[in-house]
Structures are given as structure tokens and as C-alpha cells.
Scaffold this motif. Structure first.
Motif, PDB file in Angstrom:
ATOM      1  N   PHE A 366       0.832  -1.203   0.000  1.00  0.00           N
ATOM      2  CA  PHE A 366       0.000   0.000   0.000  1.00  0.00           C
ATOM      3  C   PHE A 366       0.867   1.253   0.000  1.00  0.00           C
ATOM      4  N   GLU A 367       1.993   1.226   0.756  1.00  0.00           N
ATOM      5  CA  GLU A 367       2.892   2.375   0.804  1.00  0.00           C
ATOM      6  C   GLU A 367       3.521   2.643  -0.557  1.00  0.00           C
ATOM      7  N   ALA A 368       3.932   1.558  -1.205  1.00  0.00           N
ATOM      8  CA  ALA A 368       4.578   1.725  -2.518  1.00  0.00           C
ATOM      9  C   ALA A 368       3.602   2.344  -3.513  1.00  0.00           C
ATOM     10  N   LEU A 369       2.354   1.948  -3.457  1.00  0.00           N
ATOM     11  CA  LEU A 369       1.354   2.506  -4.364  1.00  0.00           C
ATOM     12  C   LEU A 369       1.055   3.955  -3.992  1.00  0.00           C
ATOM     13  N   SER A 370       0.956   4.197  -2.710  1.00  0.00           N
ATOM     14  CA  SER A 370       0.683   5.551  -2.215  1.00  0.00           C
ATOM     15  C   SER A 370       1.790   6.509  -2.648  1.00  0.00           C
ATOM     16  N   ALA A 371       3.044   6.040  -2.567  1.00  0.00           N
ATOM     17  CA  ALA A 371       4.184   6.891  -2.935  1.00  0.00           C
ATOM     18  C   ALA A 371       4.108   7.321  -4.401  1.00  0.00           C
ATOM     19  N   GLU A 372       3.403   6.531  -5.226  1.00  0.00           N
ATOM     20  CA  GLU A 372       3.242   6.885  -6.636  1.00  0.00           C
ATOM     21  C   GLU A 372       1.937   7.639  -6.872  1.00  0.00           C
ATOM     22  N   GLY A 373       1.225   7.931  -5.751  1.00  0.00           N
ATOM     23  CA  GLY A 373      -0.046   8.667  -5.886  1.00  0.00           C
ATOM     24  C   GLY A 373      -1.166   7.823  -6.453  1.00  0.00           C
ATOM     25  N   ILE A 374      -1.094   6.490  -6.271  1.00  0.00           N
ATOM     26  CA  ILE A 374      -2.127   5.605  -6.819  1.00  0.00           C
ATOM     27  C   ILE A 374      -3.151   5.300  -5.737  1.00  0.00           C
ATOM     28  N   ASN A 375      -4.389   5.605  -6.017  1.00  0.00           N
ATOM     29  CA  ASN A 375      -5.472   5.391  -5.069  1.00  0.00           C
ATOM     30  C   ASN A 375      -5.974   3.952  -5.155  1.00  0.00           C
ATOM     31  N   ILE A 376      -6.160   3.296  -4.007  1.00  0.00           N
ATOM     32  CA  ILE A 376      -6.652   1.921  -3.973  1.00  0.00           C
ATOM     33  C   ILE A 376      -8.160   1.944  -3.774  1.00  0.00           C
ATOM     34  N   LYS A 377      -8.884   1.228  -4.650  1.00  0.00           N
ATOM     35  CA  LYS A 377     -10.345   1.291  -4.599  1.00  0.00           C
ATOM     36  C   LYS A 377     -10.963   0.113  -3.869  1.00  0.00           C
ATOM     37  N   VAL A 378     -10.377  -1.057  -4.037  1.00  0.00           N
ATOM     38  CA  VAL A 378     -10.868  -2.261  -3.354  1.00  0.00           C
ATOM     39  C   VAL A 378      -9.646  -3.118  -3.023  1.00  0.00           C
ATOM     40  N   ILE A 379      -9.717  -3.811  -1.913  1.00  0.00           N
ATOM     41  CA  ILE A 379      -8.622  -4.695  -1.502  1.00  0.00           C
ATOM     42  C   ILE A 379      -9.190  -6.072  -1.182  1.00  0.00           C
ATOM     43  N   THR A 380      -8.513  -7.126  -1.636  1.00  0.00           N
ATOM     44  CA  THR A 380      -8.837  -8.462  -1.104  1.00  0.00           C
ATOM     45  C   THR A 380      -7.525  -9.176  -0.829  1.00  0.00           C
TER      46      THR A 380
END
Lengths: 411, 411
Positions: A366-380
């Protein structure tokens, strides 16, 4: 004598020249002292031609006749390969499903292998046969009709023979040279894996890495058949390709084995659903009946007796899904305020058996995605996989970032 | 219920549209109350494609694998026709040779049908099956391998089923509308025969009238199966085509039923052969071993212990024949002064069961040819056939003259 199963797909046997190359490759293993069972697909394009004819006969065809027609492509390849092997001085013969016999269920077009008769092969191997060439993808039902195992079923045929004959290994020759940490078209840092655990391969296969049919991996896992995926278009060493094996056979491995993705996903949200016991069944029952493949599901915490219900599905099933939920509302079985469809999402997953023993993988992802400004919509999550739904425009970026984050370019 | 066998060749099932036409034709017979067995060939061109691939594998192929490969074309047609019949509301299913079973000898690529199992069909017909679609040309050997009956073998399959199931008739649908008094391309006076006796059809078939495979006629004669030859491309009445039947079923007939010919024959003469007991065997033994199909043979009366030996053969076997007799001379087993080959001859024959009871047919034939200035080079006769070898340039003229002489344009 040790036994080996080798499987060659349609592009590997597309014409006589390629069949000659396959025969040469088989000859190498025979020379090493193996009794070899070769499983072949139809020549590339042939099965599609046959399916096309069946489709022309009408929309509601008899699956038994479909199977009788489409299974013929494999019979042709099996006979031709046996002939070329004989030309090379190898004692080979072709076997159709009913000759082996490969006994299956009666579920035509998606039959399951129930038993492989070993008597005929064992007698022929004892009598000097060096190579049995098996027409893949087919079997015989209890009623004596020809069955097929579903598209890509030759992988399953190969694994089933490897299990039945206690083969040392099952080599799946294909048009890629192994299983990669991710799709090399997304990042040049993608690395071919030497080994991967069955469980990991299963997750990757079901996530769309089209190297192996999912059922063949399940079968290999159940019977502990060592699977090797390798290219039929390159000179091979014993260490070529990727070995799919029991996790005990993998000494050292990264926490994460690979990053997988499904590009064309959609997300649908039913806004402010009246929440009551049984509401999930009332929503997903009609969707399943309509043939919608729902994947991820998230339910918000209910407030005031109402909740938002979000799920993902393939993009091309949106219309069907919308029709199904609207009909359910009209019949009064569910009630909601709004329906929002997002057609521009992708699923990205990290897979690895190391997650079982290493905490913090999700947080790093999640941190790696956040650092690229990518919003997470659903998680499983599952025991060895974490999947997220994100906007499609970020898909390549997300895969690259996660590949870097988990150091997959290095073994 | 009465049973009918219908056989459709490759051009009649060349694509889905034609298969739909075949299904319609079958439907007409079902509506009349027949239980129908349909025998199909591979779609036009498919068997040649398969044979081409086998040829590419090498010159000395295993006939068992050849059979496994080339038999697949019929399986495709059988399944497709069953599907189209089902679309038309007819209870149909396809049957491959091993499913029936069609038991044959082990002579791969030219196997003989030894027995057709009737149990499965009888049970299914009793259970409501209206049409059994059978893949022609194939069977199963005592060893459980797939066999084929040789090119054109689907005719034989059809007749064998008609015999095994006591069918009322065996209808052979083809691209001509029946059997003619002679080839209509030679004379516009050629007339379609309503009926022809088995014996006459056998002579015509072996003389190159390619309407029916010779073996299928032999089989029909032995089991008294009524054969009807008719076109799959025309609307059919019950009286269409030509009925091949027992001579007792032919009320009135011409003395001569037809004029047949083989265009490309050759004549070879060994001049002044040293005549002694066994000389014929010494000549024709080596020719047979070399694969030369010797047809007519004439030996002149011996003078001074020497004789001329003349025989006919297909033009393209001349080189092979010459080599064989010269080798026989070198080894001293025969001795002759000269070898003369004539590559420009044709064979013309008149055929008719009426000859048995009518004398003078030969004389009329020779006179008719003589009146046209046609010289006869060799003559052979059988009970119902007279054949002559003549210069090829007179072939059309001879056929026309004989057709006129025996009044074949009139029934």
C-alpha cells in the motif's frame, strides 16, 4: 526405466517442420534413457476451424457431437508425430483417448479425467515402445462417447499421465521460456523464475498468466507432479524453463514471487442498499445466474440500516450485471438508491508463499502505491496473495513500482 | 421399421451449406418412416490434405499411423451432419468406426470389413434414434487400431451397413445423376440407365467408370443389396438415378448395357520369345513383382519353337515393365529377339448380361469397327464383356459407332 511426460501446444506443432523439431527434442530425452509419453495439441488454428464449423450448425449444439468433431485435430498431430519419430528410428505409436483409455466424466466439453488405464502402455513399454504419443484434450465417457476437457485441456492430460505413470517430471513446452516475475512487456526488469510453488502458480494462473491451464496446476499439486514450463523454440538444457513444484523443493525464495494483473476489470457499486440478513445472497444469486463472474466484493459498514455494496467483474459483463440487479430490484428482492459502474479499473496482485511467514507485505504494497499517488479502490487478500483494484491508467506504473518494492529483479 | 442406407461423398458434404442440403434430403427419408443410416466421406479436399501431411513425414510410413491420421476427416463430417440433423429436430448421432464397431482385417490402408456389430444400433434405433451418421472409410482392427478401407472405401462401408442391417436399399449420392450407357462427353446420345445388373456394373466399374468403388459392387452382389446411384445436387424422386440390382429384377434389357473405355493404355510385344513350358510365368511373374498391372494378354501360335507375346498395361507403367523384362532376360529366365512398345492405344469394351443368351455380339462389334476403318490390335472376351485394343486416335469414333450399333440411345 524412468518416465517423462512432454507436452507440446498448438504453435509447437503448427506444421511438419515444427513437428520434426518436436521429434528431435523427444529424441534427446529418449537418448537419455527415458520412456517418454508425449501429449500433443492440434496444429495451431485447427481447433478454431473445427469449432467454427460447429458454430455454423446452430446455436444450441449437442456437446457430445461438438466433442466428436473438435477432438479430431489432436488425432492428426499424434499420428504425424509418431510417423516422424519412426522416421528417426524411434519405436513410437499414437494413442487416441479411447485407446489408452482416458476415462472421463460425461460432462462433455469440460469433462474431468477420472482414470487413466495403465495396462496397455505398461505392456507396450515392456515390449519395446520408446514413445507413446497421446492425443491431448480428449477422453471417453462411461457411455463410450468421446469427451473433451475444455480449451487448454492438453496441459491437464499431460499432468494426469505424469501422475498415472509416476513420471519423473512433466515438461510443458510452450511459446514462452518460463514463468516470469511479471509480464516482461510491462517492465524490462521482469525475471524468469527458476522455481515456483504450486500454490503461487495457481494464483498466477487464475490471475490470467496464460502459461498453464489452472486445472492442470491443481492436479499437479494434488499428485505432487513436478511441472516444468519451457520454450519449444530454444535449445534446452536440463535447467531451462521454470519448475513448478512443491514449496519444500524451493530452498530460498523471495517473500513475493511475482506481480500479476488483470487489465480489463470493472467495478460496480450498489449505493445505499437496504441492509438485512440475506441481502448478499439476494444480490449475488441473480448475478451468478446471469453468468457474471464476480471477483472481489466489499461491503461498507452499515449505517441507518443501509450499506454500499461494491464488487468487481470483467468489463464485458457490465450490461449483463446491470440488467440482473435491476430485475432483482423490480421483483422487490433487493432495494438500493443508485447503481454506479466504473469501467476503467485494473486489478494488480502480489503473490508469494513467503507471505505466510512474513508480516507487513500488505503495508509495504500500500505504501509503494501511495508513494506513486495511486489510489486503492478495493482490496482483497488470501493467505499468499494481496489484490487491489486501481484506476486502469496507473496499472503499468503500479506493476513496476511493486516489482521494484519487492526486489523481484534479483533472485 | 424399414431401413435405408444413404451415402454422401466428399463433394456432397464439402461445406456447411451442402451438409445442410444433405440433412434436408435425409429428413425426407425419415419423414417416409425409414430408420436411416447415413455414411459420409470427409469434406472434399480434407483427405488429400491429411495424406499430404503424411507424405511429408517420409517415404516409408507406418500404415497404422497413416490410417489414424487420414480417418479423422470422416469423423468431422459425421459430427457436423449429426448436429445439423438435430437442428432440424431429428434424433441423430454420429458413430466412428470403433464405436459401431466396424470390425476389419489388419490390412491397414486397404482393410476388409469382416463384421459390423449390430447390437448398439439396434438398441439405439429401438430407443428412438432416427438417424445414425457413420464415418465412412474406417474400421477397427483386431488389435484395436484404426483401419481404413482404401480410397473410395465409403461406398463399401455403405453397402456393408446395408447388408448388416437388411436395409431396403443403399442410396449412393454422388456428383453424377446415375450410370450411363457411355460417357456423355463422348456422345450426346449417351442415356442414363434406369437399372443395371450387378455383373454389368462390376465390369463397368473395373473399366474405369468411377461411379462406384469396385469392391462395394462385389459386396452388394454377394449380399443382394439394392444399390441406387443418384445425384446429391438435384431434387430427387423415388425413380431417380440408376438402380444396380440382381439381373432377375431387370425385366427387359438391351443385349448390350453400355460401352466403356480406358483411354491411356499401352501395348507391349516381346518378339520371337523362346517358347517352352513355363514361359508365361517367367514373363508375367517379374512384371507382377514390379507392380505392373497387366490386363489383356495374347500369345501368337508358336512356330519353330518361338512365339510373340503381347500384353496391355497402363501407359505410365511402361518404363517399369521394360526394366522388369530386360532384367529377366539378363538372368536368362526368358529369351526374346525384340521388345516393341506402343504407347498410343485405348481399350474399348461392350458390356451386357444379354450376351450370355445372344450370339453374334462379337461379330457385330468387329463389323461396326471395321466399317469405320478401325483396326483391332488385341481382343479379350468374358461371359458378359468384349474388349478390344485400338489406336487411341479412333477411341471416340469407336465408342460412338458401338453405341449406335447396339442401339443404346433407346431403352
Amino acid at each position: 526405466m524412468p518416465r517423462l511426460v512432454m507436452k507440446f501446444g498448438g504453435t509447437s506443432v503448427a506444421n511438419l517442420d515444427r513437428i520434426r523439431r518436436v521429434a528431435k527434442r523427444v529424441g534427446v530425452e529418449v537418448a537419455k534413457g527415458y520412456e517418454v509419453i508425449v501429449v500433443v495439441s492440434a496444429m495451431a488454428g485447427k481447433t478454431n476451424e473445427l469449432v467454427g464449423w460447429v458454430d455454423q450448425t446452430g446455436p444450441f449444439y449437442d456437446a457430445r457431437e461438438y466433442d466428436a468433431v473438435v477432438s479430431s485435430g489432436e488425432n492428426v498431430t499424434a499420428g504425424l508425430l509418431a510417423l516422424v519419430l519412426q522416421e528417426n528410428g524411434i519405436d513410437a505409436r499414437s494413442w487416441q483417448g479411447w485407446q489408452v483409455p482416458v476415462r472421463t466424466s460425461s460432462a462433455h466439453s469440460s469433462a474431468r479425467i477420472e482414470e487413466i488405464g495403465t495396462e496397455n502402455f505398461n505392456a507396450r513399454f515392456a515390449g519395446g515402445m520408446q514413445v507413446a504419443v497421446v492425443a491431448g484434450f480428449q477422453g471417453i465417457s462411461p457411455e463410450g462417447r468421446i469427451t473433451t476437457l475444455g480449451r487448454g485441456g492438453s496441459d491437464t492430460t499431460a499432468v494426469a499421465f505424469a501422475a498415472a505413470f509416476a513420471a519423473e517430471r512433466c515438461d510443458i513446452y510452450t511459446d514462452v521460456d518460463g514463468v516470469y516475475t511479471t509480464d516482461p512487456r510491462i517492465t524490462s526488469k521482469a525475471r524468469k523464475l527458476d522455481r515456483i510453488a504450486f500454490e503461487e502458480m495457481l494464483e498466477l494462473a487464475s490471475l490470467g498468466a496464460k502459461v498453464l491451464q489452472t486445472r492442470s496446476v491443481e492436479l499437479a499439486m494434488r499428485y505432487k507432479v513436478k511441472l516444468r514450463v519451457l520454450s519449444s523454440f530454444e535449445e534446452q538444457s536440463d535447467e531451462a524453463g521454470t519448475l513448478v513444484c512443491d514449496e519444500e523443493d524451493i530452498m530460498e525464495s523471495n517473500v513475493v514471487a511475482g506481480v500479476a494483473f488483470v487489465r480489463d476489470e470493472a467495478k460496480m457499486t450498489l449505493v445505499s442498499v437496504a441492509d438485512r440478513p440475506g441481502v448478499s445472497a439476494a444480490i449475488f444469486g441473480p448475478l451468478a445466474e446471469a453468468g457474471v463472474n464476480v471477483d472481489m466484493i466489499v461491503q461498507n459498514i452499515a449505517e441507518d440500516g443501509r450499506t454500499d455494496m461494491t464488487f468487481s467483474l470483467p468489463v464485458d459483463q457490465i450490461a449483463r450485471a446491470e440488467k440482473a440487479v435491476r430485475q432483482a430490484m423490480e421483483t422487490g428482492s433487493i432495494e438500493f438508491h443508485d447503481l454506479i459502474a466504473d469501467k476503467d479499473v485494473s486489478k494488480v496482485s502480489v503473490v508469494g508463499i513467503g507471505m505466510r511467514s512474513h508480516a507487513g507485505v500488505a503495508a509495504r504494497m500500500f505504501e509503494a502505491l501511495s508513494a506513486e499517488g495511486i489510489n486503492i479502490k478495493v482490496i482483497t487478500t488470501s493467505e499468499i496473495k494481496i489484490s487491489v483494484l486501481i484506476d486502469r491508467k496507473y496499472m503499468e506504473l503500479a506493476v513496476q513500482a511493486l516489482h521494484d518494492e519487492f526486489g523481484l529483479e534479483k533472485a
